[in-house]
Design a protein around this motif. Structure first.
Motif, PDB file in Angstrom:
ATOM      1  N   HIS A  46       0.857  -1.188   0.000  1.00  0.00           N
ATOM      2  CA  HIS A  46       0.000   0.000   0.000  1.00  0.00           C
ATOM      3  C   HIS A  46       0.900   1.248   0.000  1.00  0.00           C
ATOM      4  O   HIS A  46       0.997   1.957   0.993  1.00  0.00           O
ATOM      5  CB  HIS A  46      -0.921  -0.003   1.220  1.00  0.00           C
ATOM      6  CG  HIS A  46      -1.732  -1.247   1.356  1.00  0.00           C
ATOM      7  ND1 HIS A  46      -2.885  -1.473   0.639  1.00  0.00           N
ATOM      8  CD2 HIS A  46      -1.530  -2.366   2.117  1.00  0.00           C
ATOM      9  CE1 HIS A  46      -3.381  -2.661   0.967  1.00  0.00           C
ATOM     10  NE2 HIS A  46      -2.571  -3.216   1.846  1.00  0.00           N
ATOM     11  N   ASP A  82     -11.605  -0.158  15.754  1.00  0.00           N
ATOM     12  CA  ASP A  82     -12.370   0.846  15.020  1.00  0.00           C
ATOM     13  C   ASP A  82     -11.994   2.256  15.478  1.00  0.00           C
ATOM     14  O   ASP A  82     -11.889   3.185  14.667  1.00  0.00           O
ATOM     15  CB  ASP A  82     -13.865   0.592  15.228  1.00  0.00           C
ATOM     16  CG  ASP A  82     -14.714   1.435  14.281  1.00  0.00           C
ATOM     17  OD1 ASP A  82     -14.543   1.328  13.059  1.00  0.00           O
ATOM     18  OD2 ASP A  82     -15.548   2.216  14.775  1.00  0.00           O
ATOM     19  N   LYS A  91      -7.530   7.716  10.115  1.00  0.00           N
ATOM     20  CA  LYS A  91      -8.241   8.443   9.055  1.00  0.00           C
ATOM     21  C   LYS A  91      -8.219   9.937   9.324  1.00  0.00           C
ATOM     22  O   LYS A  91      -8.045  10.742   8.397  1.00  0.00           O
ATOM     23  CB  LYS A  91      -9.676   7.922   8.951  1.00  0.00           C
ATOM     24  CG  LYS A  91      -9.766   6.493   8.435  1.00  0.00           C
ATOM     25  CD  LYS A  91     -11.137   5.886   8.626  1.00  0.00           C
ATOM     26  CE  LYS A  91     -12.186   6.564   7.784  1.00  0.00           C
ATOM     27  NZ  LYS A  91     -13.503   5.901   7.926  1.00  0.00           N
ATOM     28  N   ASP A 111      -8.451   2.809   3.521  1.00  0.00           N
ATOM     29  CA  ASP A 111      -9.710   2.220   3.077  1.00  0.00           C
ATOM     30  C   ASP A 111      -9.619   0.695   3.022  1.00  0.00           C
ATOM     31  O   ASP A 111     -10.567  -0.016   3.366  1.00  0.00           O
ATOM     32  CB  ASP A 111     -10.094   2.765   1.699  1.00  0.00           C
ATOM     33  CG  ASP A 111     -10.479   4.246   1.752  1.00  0.00           C
ATOM     34  OD1 ASP A 111     -10.738   4.733   2.873  1.00  0.00           O
ATOM     35  OD2 ASP A 111     -10.508   4.896   0.697  1.00  0.00           O
ATOM     36  N   TRP A 112      -8.468   0.210   2.577  1.00  0.00           N
ATOM     37  CA  TRP A 112      -8.268  -1.242   2.489  1.00  0.00           C
ATOM     38  C   TRP A 112      -8.334  -1.903   3.870  1.00  0.00           C
ATOM     39  O   TRP A 112      -8.876  -3.006   4.020  1.00  0.00           O
ATOM     40  CB  TRP A 112      -6.896  -1.535   1.863  1.00  0.00           C
ATOM     41  CG  TRP A 112      -5.749  -0.891   2.588  1.00  0.00           C
ATOM     42  CD1 TRP A 112      -5.278   0.373   2.436  1.00  0.00           C
ATOM     43  CD2 TRP A 112      -4.956  -1.481   3.623  1.00  0.00           C
ATOM     44  NE1 TRP A 112      -4.233   0.617   3.289  1.00  0.00           N
ATOM     45  CE2 TRP A 112      -3.999  -0.506   4.027  1.00  0.00           C
ATOM     46  CE3 TRP A 112      -4.931  -2.730   4.230  1.00  0.00           C
ATOM     47  CZ2 TRP A 112      -3.053  -0.753   5.023  1.00  0.00           C
ATOM     48  CZ3 TRP A 112      -3.986  -2.989   5.215  1.00  0.00           C
ATOM     49  CH2 TRP A 112      -3.069  -2.000   5.608  1.00  0.00           C
ATOM     50  N   GLU A 144      -9.970  -0.652   6.455  1.00  0.00           N
ATOM     51  CA  GLU A 144     -11.359  -0.551   6.922  1.00  0.00           C
ATOM     52  C   GLU A 144     -12.197  -1.700   6.360  1.00  0.00           C
ATOM     53  O   GLU A 144     -13.056  -2.263   7.053  1.00  0.00           O
ATOM     54  CB  GLU A 144     -11.947   0.795   6.500  1.00  0.00           C
ATOM     55  CG  GLU A 144     -13.315   1.071   7.080  1.00  0.00           C
ATOM     56  CD  GLU A 144     -13.779   2.485   6.796  1.00  0.00           C
ATOM     57  OE1 GLU A 144     -14.686   2.953   7.507  1.00  0.00           O
ATOM     58  OE2 GLU A 144     -13.217   3.120   5.867  1.00  0.00           O
ATOM     59  N   LYS A 145     -11.944  -2.058   5.087  1.00  0.00           N
ATOM     60  CA  LYS A 145     -12.663  -3.186   4.481  1.00  0.00           C
ATOM     61  C   LYS A 145     -12.334  -4.493   5.201  1.00  0.00           C
ATOM     62  O   LYS A 145     -13.205  -5.335   5.425  1.00  0.00           O
ATOM     63  CB  LYS A 145     -12.313  -3.291   2.999  1.00  0.00           C
ATOM     64  CG  LYS A 145     -12.849  -2.135   2.159  1.00  0.00           C
ATOM     65  CD  LYS A 145     -12.424  -2.272   0.703  1.00  0.00           C
ATOM     66  CE  LYS A 145     -12.934  -1.097  -0.129  1.00  0.00           C
ATOM     67  NZ  LYS A 145     -12.486  -1.192  -1.542  1.00  0.00           N
ATOM     68  N   LYS A 146     -11.043  -4.665   5.555  1.00  0.00           N
ATOM     69  CA  LYS A 146     -10.644  -5.878   6.273  1.00  0.00           C
ATOM     70  C   LYS A 146     -11.298  -5.926   7.650  1.00  0.00           C
ATOM     71  O   LYS A 146     -11.720  -6.998   8.115  1.00  0.00           O
ATOM     72  CB  LYS A 146      -9.122  -5.930   6.407  1.00  0.00           C
ATOM     73  CG  LYS A 146      -8.378  -6.087   5.093  1.00  0.00           C
ATOM     74  CD  LYS A 146      -8.747  -7.394   4.404  1.00  0.00           C
ATOM     75  CE  LYS A 146      -7.984  -7.537   3.088  1.00  0.00           C
ATOM     76  NZ  LYS A 146      -8.342  -8.797   2.377  1.00  0.00           N
ATOM     77  N   ASP A 163     -14.147  -4.577   8.428  1.00  0.00           N
ATOM     78  CA  ASP A 163     -15.552  -4.927   8.199  1.00  0.00           C
ATOM     79  C   ASP A 163     -15.704  -6.419   7.938  1.00  0.00           C
ATOM     80  O   ASP A 163     -16.665  -7.056   8.415  1.00  0.00           O
ATOM     81  CB  ASP A 163     -16.108  -4.133   7.016  1.00  0.00           C
ATOM     82  CG  ASP A 163     -16.285  -2.649   7.336  1.00  0.00           C
ATOM     83  OD1 ASP A 163     -16.357  -2.319   8.535  1.00  0.00           O
ATOM     84  OD2 ASP A 163     -16.321  -1.841   6.389  1.00  0.00           O
ATOM     85  N   GLN A 164     -14.760  -6.998   7.189  1.00  0.00           N
ATOM     86  CA  GLN A 164     -14.814  -8.433   6.911  1.00  0.00           C
ATOM     87  C   GLN A 164     -14.694  -9.252   8.190  1.00  0.00           C
ATOM     88  O   GLN A 164     -15.440 -10.213   8.409  1.00  0.00           O
ATOM     89  CB  GLN A 164     -13.695  -8.819   5.935  1.00  0.00           C
ATOM     90  CG  GLN A 164     -13.903  -8.316   4.513  1.00  0.00           C
ATOM     91  CD  GLN A 164     -12.730  -8.670   3.608  1.00  0.00           C
ATOM     92  OE1 GLN A 164     -11.871  -9.475   3.967  1.00  0.00           O
ATOM     93  NE2 GLN A 164     -12.695  -8.071   2.428  1.00  0.00           N
ATOM     94  N   ARG A 168     -15.320  -8.193  11.214  1.00  0.00           N
ATOM     95  CA  ARG A 168     -16.513  -7.940  12.028  1.00  0.00           C
ATOM     96  C   ARG A 168     -17.671  -8.821  11.550  1.00  0.00           C
ATOM     97  O   ARG A 168     -18.403  -9.409  12.364  1.00  0.00           O
ATOM     98  CB  ARG A 168     -16.902  -6.473  11.954  1.00  0.00           C
ATOM     99  CG  ARG A 168     -18.018  -6.096  12.912  1.00  0.00           C
ATOM    100  CD  ARG A 168     -18.432  -4.648  12.755  1.00  0.00           C
ATOM    101  NE  ARG A 168     -17.405  -3.732  13.226  1.00  0.00           N
ATOM    102  CZ  ARG A 168     -16.673  -2.951  12.456  1.00  0.00           C
ATOM    103  NH1 ARG A 168     -16.847  -2.985  11.149  1.00  0.00           N
ATOM    104  NH2 ARG A 168     -15.765  -2.146  12.958  1.00  0.00           N
ATOM    105  N   ASP A 169     -17.831  -8.939  10.216  1.00  0.00           N
ATOM    106  CA  ASP A 169     -18.887  -9.800   9.667  1.00  0.00           C
ATOM    107  C   ASP A 169     -18.639 -11.262  10.024  1.00  0.00           C
ATOM    108  O   ASP A 169     -19.578 -12.000  10.358  1.00  0.00           O
ATOM    109  CB  ASP A 169     -18.961  -9.638   8.145  1.00  0.00           C
ATOM    110  CG  ASP A 169     -19.494  -8.263   7.731  1.00  0.00           C
ATOM    111  OD1 ASP A 169     -20.103  -7.595   8.579  1.00  0.00           O
ATOM    112  OD2 ASP A 169     -19.271  -7.874   6.562  1.00  0.00           O
TER     113      ASP A 169
END
Length: 308
Positions: A185, A230, A237, A244-245, A247-249, A251-252, A254-255
Motif C-alpha cells: 500500500h 475501530d 483516518k 480504506d483497504w 477498513e474493508k478488512k 468490516d470483513q 466484524r462480519d
C-alpha cells in the motif's frame, strides 16, 4: 501541584483554561531508580485532543545502557526524551465543556500510575532513535466514574534502538511488517503531513495494533477488541492515512465475528435438539422392547393341557 503515593501520583494543573503555553511539565517524582515527570499539551500536540506523555526527568544522570520496561496508566479525573503517552487522550471540546466536569475552578487533575521494571534482554538495531518510542496503544476507555483512562506498555532506554522505514521510526521487530505494508500500500501515508515524531510513531503503532488485532484467531477476538480497532482506525483516518483497504478488512472480520456468533448459537440450538431426540430414541427403544415382549407372549401357542 503534584502528590505521590507509591507508584501513583496526581498532578493538578491550576488555571488550565487560561494557560497560554504550548506545553507544561509536572514536578518530577522518584519511582524506582530514577525520576519521572508528565508532559501535557493543553492545546493538543498538533491535534484537537489533550496530549499527555510520560518522560524520564533525569536523563543525564542515568548510566549507559539503562533501560526499563514501563507499564503506564493515565487518567484524567472528572471532579465533582524518552517517554510514553497518548496524543489523543481526550478531545479538547469535551475537556473544556462545563457539563463534563473535568475542569473545576480552572483546575485539571491528572493521575499517573507507573510501574518500571528492569529490562534483561536487549534489542538489536542499527540506528538510535532521536525521540521517545511510543509502544502500541492497548486501551482507551471512559470509566464508570467519568474519568478517562489510557493504558500503555512501553520499553524505555536512553539508547532505545529503532530503525527508519519510509520516514517512520519503528522497532527492529516491526521493520518487516511496516516494510510489507508500504510495499503493498505505497500511498498509505501520501497525505500524512505530520513531522512530529510522537505523532508519527503513535500513528504507526495504531496501524500495527489494528493489523495485529485482525490477525488474531476469531475465537480469541472479542467485540471489545473490534471496537478498539475501530477507534484506532478513526484516528488514522483523521490523521489522513489512506486506510480504506484496512477498513474493508475490519468490516470483513466484524462480519465473520457476527457469523461466528450466529453459528455458535445455531450449533448450541442443534445440540439441544439432538439431546432431546436422543432421549426420545432411548424412550422409543424401551417402548419397542416392551411391545416386542408383549407380542412374543401373545404369539405363544396353547399347550395340550391348556386346550384339554
Amino acid at each position: 501541584m503534584t502528590k505521590q503515593v507509591g507508584k501513583k501520583f496526581a498532578w493538578v494543573i491550576k488555571n488550565f483554561s487560561s494557560l497560554q503555553c504550548d506545553k507544561c511539565y509536572s514536578v518530577p517524582v522518584q519511582i524506582g531508580d530514577c525520576k519521572w515527570r508528565l508532559l501535557a499539551y493543553p492545546k493538543g500536540n498538533n491535534c484537537d485532543h489533550l496530549s499527555l506523555f510520560l518522560e524520564v526527568a533525569d536523563v543525564e544522570s542515568l548510566p549507559s545502557g539503562w533501560r526499563r520496561y514501563v507499564k503506564l496508566r493515565l487518567s484524567v479525573v472528572k471532579q465533582e526524551v524518552w517517554g510514553w503517552g497518548f496524543l489523543y487522550m481526550l478531545p479538547l471540546t469535551k475537556l473544556h465543556a462545563e457539563e463534563e466536569g473535568f475542569l473545576v475552578n480552572g483546575e485539571l487533575m491528572i493521575v499517573a500510575e507507573v510501574d518500571a521494571l528492569e529490562v534483561i534482554d536487549q534489542l538489536d538495531g542499527s540506528e538510535e532513535s532521536e525521540d521517545p518510542t511510543t509502544q502500541p496503544l492497548k486501551k482507551i476507555k471512559p470509566n464508570d466514574d467519568g474519568t478517562v483512562t489510557c493504558y500503555l506498555l512501553g520499553d524505555a532506554s536512553p539508547g532505545n534502538e529503532s530503525m527508519k522505514v519510509n520516514g517512520f521510526q519503528v522497532l527492529p521487530s516491526q521493520v518487516e511488517s511496516v516494510r510489507l505494508i508500504f510495499e503493498r500500500h505505497p500511498d498509505i501515508a501520501s497525505e500524512f503531513r505530520a513531522k512530529n515524531q510522537y505523532l508519527r510513531k503513535a500513528c504507526m503503532n495504531f496501524l500495527l495494533s489494528i493489523v495485529e488485532t485482525l490477525c488474531q484467531p476469531l475465537q480469541e477476538l472479542s467485540n471489545e477488541d473490534l471496537v478498539e480497532a475501530d477507534i484506532a482506525l478513526t484516528y488514522l483516518k483523521d490523521a489522513r492515512f489512506n486506510v480504506d483497504w484496512l477498513e474493508k478488512k475490519l468490516d470483513q472480520v466484524r462480519d465473520k465475528k457476527e457469523k461466528e456468533l450466529t453459528c455458535l448459537a445455531k450449533l448450541q440450538e442443534t445440540g439441544e435438539t439432538l439431546l432431546i431426540l436422543k432421549q426420545k430414541c432411548t424412550d422409543l427403544d424401551a417402548l419397542m422392547e416392551t411391545e416386542m415382549a408383549e407380542l412374543s407372549a401373545t404369539r405363544t401357542p396353547l399347550s395340550f393341557d391348556d386346550v384339554v
